[in-house]
Motif scaffolding. Structure first.
Motif, PDB file in Angstrom:
ATOM      1  N   GLU A 169      38.646  42.895  32.988  1.00  0.00           N
ATOM      2  CA  GLU A 169      38.455  44.260  33.505  1.00  0.00           C
ATOM      3  C   GLU A 169      37.443  44.284  34.642  1.00  0.00           C
ATOM      4  O   GLU A 169      37.636  44.993  35.644  1.00  0.00           O
ATOM      5  CB  GLU A 169      37.995  45.183  32.372  1.00  0.00           C
ATOM      6  CG  GLU A 169      39.082  45.497  31.356  1.00  0.00           C
ATOM      7  CD  GLU A 169      38.564  46.340  30.196  1.00  0.00           C
ATOM      8  OE1 GLU A 169      37.400  46.798  30.276  1.00  0.00           O
ATOM      9  OE2 GLU A 169      39.319  46.532  29.232  1.00  0.00           O
ATOM     10  N   ILE A 170      36.352  43.523  34.506  1.00  0.00           N
ATOM     11  CA  ILE A 170      35.358  43.453  35.576  1.00  0.00           C
ATOM     12  C   ILE A 170      35.988  42.841  36.832  1.00  0.00           C
ATOM     13  O   ILE A 170      35.758  43.309  37.956  1.00  0.00           O
ATOM     14  CB  ILE A 170      34.133  42.614  35.144  1.00  0.00           C
ATOM     15  CG1 ILE A 170      33.382  43.303  33.999  1.00  0.00           C
ATOM     16  CG2 ILE A 170      33.192  42.373  36.326  1.00  0.00           C
ATOM     17  CD1 ILE A 170      32.720  44.609  34.382  1.00  0.00           C
ATOM     18  N   PHE A 171      36.792  41.792  36.640  1.00  0.00           N
ATOM     19  CA  PHE A 171      37.460  41.169  37.785  1.00  0.00           C
ATOM     20  C   PHE A 171      38.402  42.161  38.462  1.00  0.00           C
ATOM     21  O   PHE A 171      38.467  42.224  39.703  1.00  0.00           O
ATOM     22  CB  PHE A 171      38.234  39.932  37.334  1.00  0.00           C
ATOM     23  CG  PHE A 171      39.001  39.272  38.448  1.00  0.00           C
ATOM     24  CD1 PHE A 171      38.352  38.479  39.383  1.00  0.00           C
ATOM     25  CD2 PHE A 171      40.377  39.448  38.558  1.00  0.00           C
ATOM     26  CE1 PHE A 171      39.055  37.878  40.419  1.00  0.00           C
ATOM     27  CE2 PHE A 171      41.090  38.846  39.591  1.00  0.00           C
ATOM     28  CZ  PHE A 171      40.426  38.062  40.529  1.00  0.00           C
ATOM     29  N   GLN A 172      39.116  42.953  37.675  1.00  0.00           N
ATOM     30  CA  GLN A 172      40.027  43.948  38.254  1.00  0.00           C
ATOM     31  C   GLN A 172      39.254  45.023  39.009  1.00  0.00           C
ATOM     32  O   GLN A 172      39.705  45.504  40.062  1.00  0.00           O
ATOM     33  CB  GLN A 172      40.895  44.554  37.154  1.00  0.00           C
ATOM     34  CG  GLN A 172      41.896  43.558  36.577  1.00  0.00           C
ATOM     35  CD  GLN A 172      42.618  44.074  35.341  1.00  0.00           C
ATOM     36  OE1 GLN A 172      42.166  45.033  34.676  1.00  0.00           O
ATOM     37  NE2 GLN A 172      43.740  43.453  34.993  1.00  0.00           N
ATOM     38  N   ASP A 173      38.077  45.412  38.495  1.00  0.00           N
ATOM     39  CA  ASP A 173      37.207  46.343  39.224  1.00  0.00           C
ATOM     40  C   ASP A 173      36.775  45.735  40.559  1.00  0.00           C
ATOM     41  O   ASP A 173      36.693  46.419  41.578  1.00  0.00           O
ATOM     42  CB  ASP A 173      35.954  46.674  38.402  1.00  0.00           C
ATOM     43  CG  ASP A 173      36.251  47.593  37.223  1.00  0.00           C
ATOM     44  OD1 ASP A 173      37.333  48.209  37.212  1.00  0.00           O
ATOM     45  OD2 ASP A 173      35.393  47.686  36.322  1.00  0.00           O
ATOM     46  N   MET A 174      36.493  44.452  40.526  1.00  0.00           N
ATOM     47  CA  MET A 174      36.084  43.723  41.727  1.00  0.00           C
ATOM     48  C   MET A 174      37.191  43.763  42.783  1.00  0.00           C
ATOM     49  O   MET A 174      36.918  43.946  43.986  1.00  0.00           O
ATOM     50  CB  MET A 174      35.777  42.281  41.323  1.00  0.00           C
ATOM     51  CG  MET A 174      35.151  41.426  42.387  1.00  0.00           C
ATOM     52  SD  MET A 174      34.786  39.785  41.685  1.00  0.00           S
ATOM     53  CE  MET A 174      34.114  38.979  43.131  1.00  0.00           C
ATOM     54  N   GLU A 175      38.415  43.595  42.341  1.00  0.00           N
ATOM     55  CA  GLU A 175      39.541  43.673  43.264  1.00  0.00           C
ATOM     56  C   GLU A 175      39.698  45.082  43.824  1.00  0.00           C
ATOM     57  O   GLU A 175      40.023  45.253  45.000  1.00  0.00           O
ATOM     58  CB  GLU A 175      40.832  43.241  42.555  1.00  0.00           C
ATOM     59  CG  GLU A 175      40.904  41.744  42.258  1.00  0.00           C
ATOM     60  CD  GLU A 175      42.249  41.331  41.716  1.00  0.00           C
ATOM     61  OE1 GLU A 175      42.828  40.368  42.240  1.00  0.00           O
ATOM     62  OE2 GLU A 175      42.731  41.979  40.758  1.00  0.00           O
ATOM     63  N   ARG A 176      39.442  46.105  42.990  1.00  0.00           N
ATOM     64  CA  ARG A 176      39.593  47.491  43.440  1.00  0.00           C
ATOM     65  C   ARG A 176      38.592  47.863  44.538  1.00  0.00           C
ATOM     66  O   ARG A 176      38.906  48.673  45.405  1.00  0.00           O
ATOM     67  CB  ARG A 176      39.458  48.449  42.255  1.00  0.00           C
ATOM     68  CG  ARG A 176      40.757  48.607  41.461  1.00  0.00           C
ATOM     69  CD  ARG A 176      40.686  49.741  40.464  1.00  0.00           C
ATOM     70  NE  ARG A 176      39.952  49.364  39.263  1.00  0.00           N
ATOM     71  CZ  ARG A 176      40.499  48.802  38.198  1.00  0.00           C
ATOM     72  NH1 ARG A 176      41.800  48.541  38.185  1.00  0.00           N
ATOM     73  NH2 ARG A 176      39.775  48.487  37.150  1.00  0.00           N
ATOM     74  N   VAL A 177      37.371  47.278  44.464  1.00  0.00           N
ATOM     75  CA  VAL A 177      36.383  47.565  45.512  1.00  0.00           C
ATOM     76  C   VAL A 177      36.536  46.592  46.681  1.00  0.00           C
ATOM     77  O   VAL A 177      35.704  46.577  47.600  1.00  0.00           O
ATOM     78  CB  VAL A 177      34.931  47.528  44.967  1.00  0.00           C
ATOM     79  CG1 VAL A 177      34.759  48.554  43.876  1.00  0.00           C
ATOM     80  CG2 VAL A 177      34.560  46.128  44.472  1.00  0.00           C
ATOM     81  N   GLU A 178      37.595  45.792  46.640  1.00  0.00           N
ATOM     82  CA  GLU A 178      37.968  44.883  47.724  1.00  0.00           C
ATOM     83  C   GLU A 178      36.868  43.870  48.041  1.00  0.00           C
ATOM     84  O   GLU A 178      36.589  43.566  49.204  1.00  0.00           O
ATOM     85  CB  GLU A 178      38.357  45.674  48.982  1.00  0.00           C
ATOM     86  CG  GLU A 178      39.557  46.577  48.755  1.00  0.00           C
ATOM     87  CD  GLU A 178      39.986  47.306  50.013  1.00  0.00           C
ATOM     88  OE1 GLU A 178      39.158  47.385  50.949  1.00  0.00           O
ATOM     89  OE2 GLU A 178      41.124  47.792  50.054  1.00  0.00           O
ATOM     90  N   LEU A 179      36.246  43.354  46.977  1.00  0.00           N
ATOM     91  CA  LEU A 179      35.268  42.287  47.126  1.00  0.00           C
ATOM     92  C   LEU A 179      35.974  40.962  46.873  1.00  0.00           C
ATOM     93  O   LEU A 179      36.574  40.767  45.826  1.00  0.00           O
ATOM     94  CB  LEU A 179      34.109  42.480  46.144  1.00  0.00           C
ATOM     95  CG  LEU A 179      32.952  41.483  46.230  1.00  0.00           C
ATOM     96  CD1 LEU A 179      32.312  41.523  47.609  1.00  0.00           C
ATOM     97  CD2 LEU A 179      31.917  41.775  45.156  1.00  0.00           C
ATOM     98  N   GLU A 180      35.911  40.066  47.833  1.00  0.00           N
ATOM     99  CA  GLU A 180      36.624  38.795  47.748  1.00  0.00           C
ATOM    100  C   GLU A 180      35.980  37.870  46.713  1.00  0.00           C
ATOM    101  O   GLU A 180      34.797  37.526  46.818  1.00  0.00           O
ATOM    102  CB  GLU A 180      36.613  38.115  49.122  1.00  0.00           C
ATOM    103  CG  GLU A 180      37.560  36.965  49.253  1.00  0.00           C
ATOM    104  CD  GLU A 180      38.997  37.370  49.568  1.00  0.00           C
ATOM    105  OE1 GLU A 180      39.849  36.472  49.648  1.00  0.00           O
ATOM    106  OE2 GLU A 180      39.263  38.579  49.735  1.00  0.00           O
ATOM    107  N   PRO A 181      36.718  37.435  45.704  1.00  0.00           N
ATOM    108  CA  PRO A 181      36.166  36.493  44.710  1.00  0.00           C
ATOM    109  C   PRO A 181      36.023  35.104  45.300  1.00  0.00           C
ATOM    110  O   PRO A 181      36.683  34.774  46.289  1.00  0.00           O
ATOM    111  CB  PRO A 181      37.208  36.516  43.588  1.00  0.00           C
ATOM    112  CG  PRO A 181      38.488  36.858  44.276  1.00  0.00           C
ATOM    113  CD  PRO A 181      38.114  37.797  45.398  1.00  0.00           C
ATOM    114  N   ASP A 182      35.167  34.286  44.705  1.00  0.00           N
ATOM    115  CA  ASP A 182      35.022  32.907  45.148  1.00  0.00           C
ATOM    116  C   ASP A 182      35.339  31.963  43.989  1.00  0.00           C
ATOM    117  O   ASP A 182      35.782  32.392  42.922  1.00  0.00           O
ATOM    118  CB  ASP A 182      33.631  32.652  45.734  1.00  0.00           C
ATOM    119  CG  ASP A 182      32.503  32.928  44.740  1.00  0.00           C
ATOM    120  OD1 ASP A 182      32.784  33.055  43.531  1.00  0.00           O
ATOM    121  OD2 ASP A 182      31.345  33.022  45.178  1.00  0.00           O
ATOM    122  N   ASP A 183      35.088  30.685  44.193  1.00  0.00           N
ATOM    123  CA  ASP A 183      35.428  29.710  43.156  1.00  0.00           C
ATOM    124  C   ASP A 183      34.591  29.909  41.896  1.00  0.00           C
ATOM    125  O   ASP A 183      35.059  29.641  40.779  1.00  0.00           O
ATOM    126  CB  ASP A 183      35.265  28.289  43.687  1.00  0.00           C
ATOM    127  CG  ASP A 183      33.837  27.977  44.098  1.00  0.00           C
ATOM    128  OD1 ASP A 183      33.221  28.808  44.789  1.00  0.00           O
ATOM    129  OD2 ASP A 183      33.333  26.905  43.746  1.00  0.00           O
TER     130      ASP A 183
END
Length: 435
Positions: free
Chosen positions: A149-163
């Motif tokens: 859920e936190i990762f999906q929130d991260m995608e919603r605010v358009e923050l690029e994930p890293d390794d």
């Protein structure tokens, strides 16, 4: 020049702290190849004295270092004190890494709800370190769904994930037993975000398959990796082989692990335990003989618990603090008696030495986390949770033991072992028996 051992490092650290050289002490602490209770306590004490000195205010990097030490020890009250200091002195306004350090500290101290509160109230929305710390903290507590859920929130605010984001996410899926989700996000990191997996990411997938008993598929992942497997990957296969009684695969993985890390005692111990579980005592003797020949010593199980401001440690087989020996042993006897009346039967398969059943039961009773639990019941208020930190992975028998104690004594028990947290309450564990 001879290699400096841990005692020498601690002496050097203490010398600088006594001389008031807090910055040099911090540099020494960060360079130490390993740290123990003494080194971490020394840093906490040194920072505490500096913080209380008139007109002296540690900078943000110093506060981050002490939060890291507190997290390693699991000292919640000290962590709360530093958290209060940060806000009182507005340290967080000068450093974006403070939020990540606080999240990490609360997660490792067993208070994931506090970590979440810091994440939501303090953190910089565009600081990826805060998001990564929150996902990793949830992974540590086996909260895979919440991490997703936190990762999906991260995608919603358009923050690029890293390794690092995906390493935490895959670890969360692993600890939560989320097989399909783990495979999905392993593919997502490569296809959608064009992130090339590192060996740690492959290790999570290997471990995920291994825990589920899909050992052939785990080996398939190893075969497809673009680099040679490291000792951690072979140890994941070793652990899975023991859990699922696969002696042949365990034998192969054990030999590869020992070849890669000949001084790592856990490789020998895991292989020896696989043989012992299968009753192959001649092979057990060969492994132990090899350990003696190479002067490799098994790390003893040790558990610690904080009571009345003091850390009490228990070593497998005996209570460390002589003053509590008899009371702890008497309490353990009472607990075992109550648990047996509720159907508890010691899992003698968790004793990997060739002795009689009665001796095996005695060995099980003196596991360090059981002694720490007995001490906690004797020295804490009814209704308060019991926090235990263990240096190795909790065994199946101790896990069942903790579950029953949480039910019969109506106490929450929180155990942080080598891999993760276990929250025992009313006869259930947060890991849902997946660890």
């Amino acid at each position: 020049m001879p290699t400096r051992d841990l005692i020498s490092w601690n002496s050097l650290l203490s010398g600088y702290l006594k001389a008031g050289e807090i910055e040099i002490a911090r540099e020494v602490f960060e360079k130490m190849p390993q740290r123990d209770l003494v080194s971490c306590n020394a840093m906490i004490d040194g920072y505490g004295k500096e913080m209380l000195s008139l007109g002296v205010r540690p900078d943000a990097p110093a506060v981050v270092s002490v939060l890291s030490a507190i997290a390693d020890l699991g000292f919640l009250e000290e962590g709360k004190w530093v958290h209060n200091y940060i806000f009182t002195n507005k340290v967080h306004q000068s450093c974006s890494f403070i939020g990540s350090a606080l999240i990490n500290m609360y997660a490792k101290c067993g208070r994931i709800e506090n970590a979440y509160h810091v994440f939501r109230s303090l953190c910089h929305r565009q600081n990826i370190g805060d998001w990564n710390s929150m996902i990793s903290g949830l992974a540590l507590h086996g909260l895979g769904r919440e991490a997703i859920e936190i990762f999906q929130d991260m995608e919603r605010v358009e923050l690029e994930p890293d390794d690092i984001t995906f390493l935490g996410l895959l670890s969360a899926c692993n600890h939560g037993g989320l097989m399909d989700e783990g495979q999905f996000y392993f593919e997502t990191m490569q296809v959608k975000y064009k992130i090339v997996p590192k060996i740690q990411h492959y290790g999570c997938i290997v471990d995920l398959f291994g825990r589920a008993g899909r050992l052939e598929e785990a080996l398939g992942v190893i075969d497809e990796m673009p680099f040679e497997p490291d000792v951690l990957i072979w140890k994941a296969i070793l652990s899975a082989s023991m859990k699922h009684n696969n002696v042949v695969m365990g034998h192969t993985a054990g030999l590869r692990a020992i070849e890669l890390a000949p001084q790592d005692s856990s490789c020998y111990v895991l292989l020896s335990n696989i043989y012992a579980k299968a009753g192959r005592w001649d092979d057990v003797s060969k492994v132990r003989s090899l350990m003696r020949k190479r002067r490799v010593r098994k790390i003893p199980g040790c558990s610690s618990i904080l009571a009345d401001g003091k850390v009490h440690e228990f070593l497998v087989g005996k209570a460390m603090d002589v003053g509590y020996n008899q009371s702890v042993l008497s309490m353990l006897e009472e607990i075992v008696c109550k648990l047996k009346s509720e159907g508890y039967e010691p899992d003698l398969n968790q004793v990997f030495i060739d002795i009689e059943g009665g001796e095996k039961e005695s060995q099980l009773t003196l596991h360090s986390e059981k002694m720490a639990l007995a001490f906690g019941l004797l020295n804490s208020h009814q209704g308060s949770p019991i926090h235990i930190v263990k240096n190795l992975r909790i065994c199946c028998d101790c896990h069942r033991f903790m579950q029953l104690v949480s039910k019969i004594y109506n106490r929450r028990v929180i155990v942080r072992d080598q891999n993760r947290f276990h929250h025992f309450d009313k006869g259930f564990c947060s890991c849902r028996n997946h660890w």
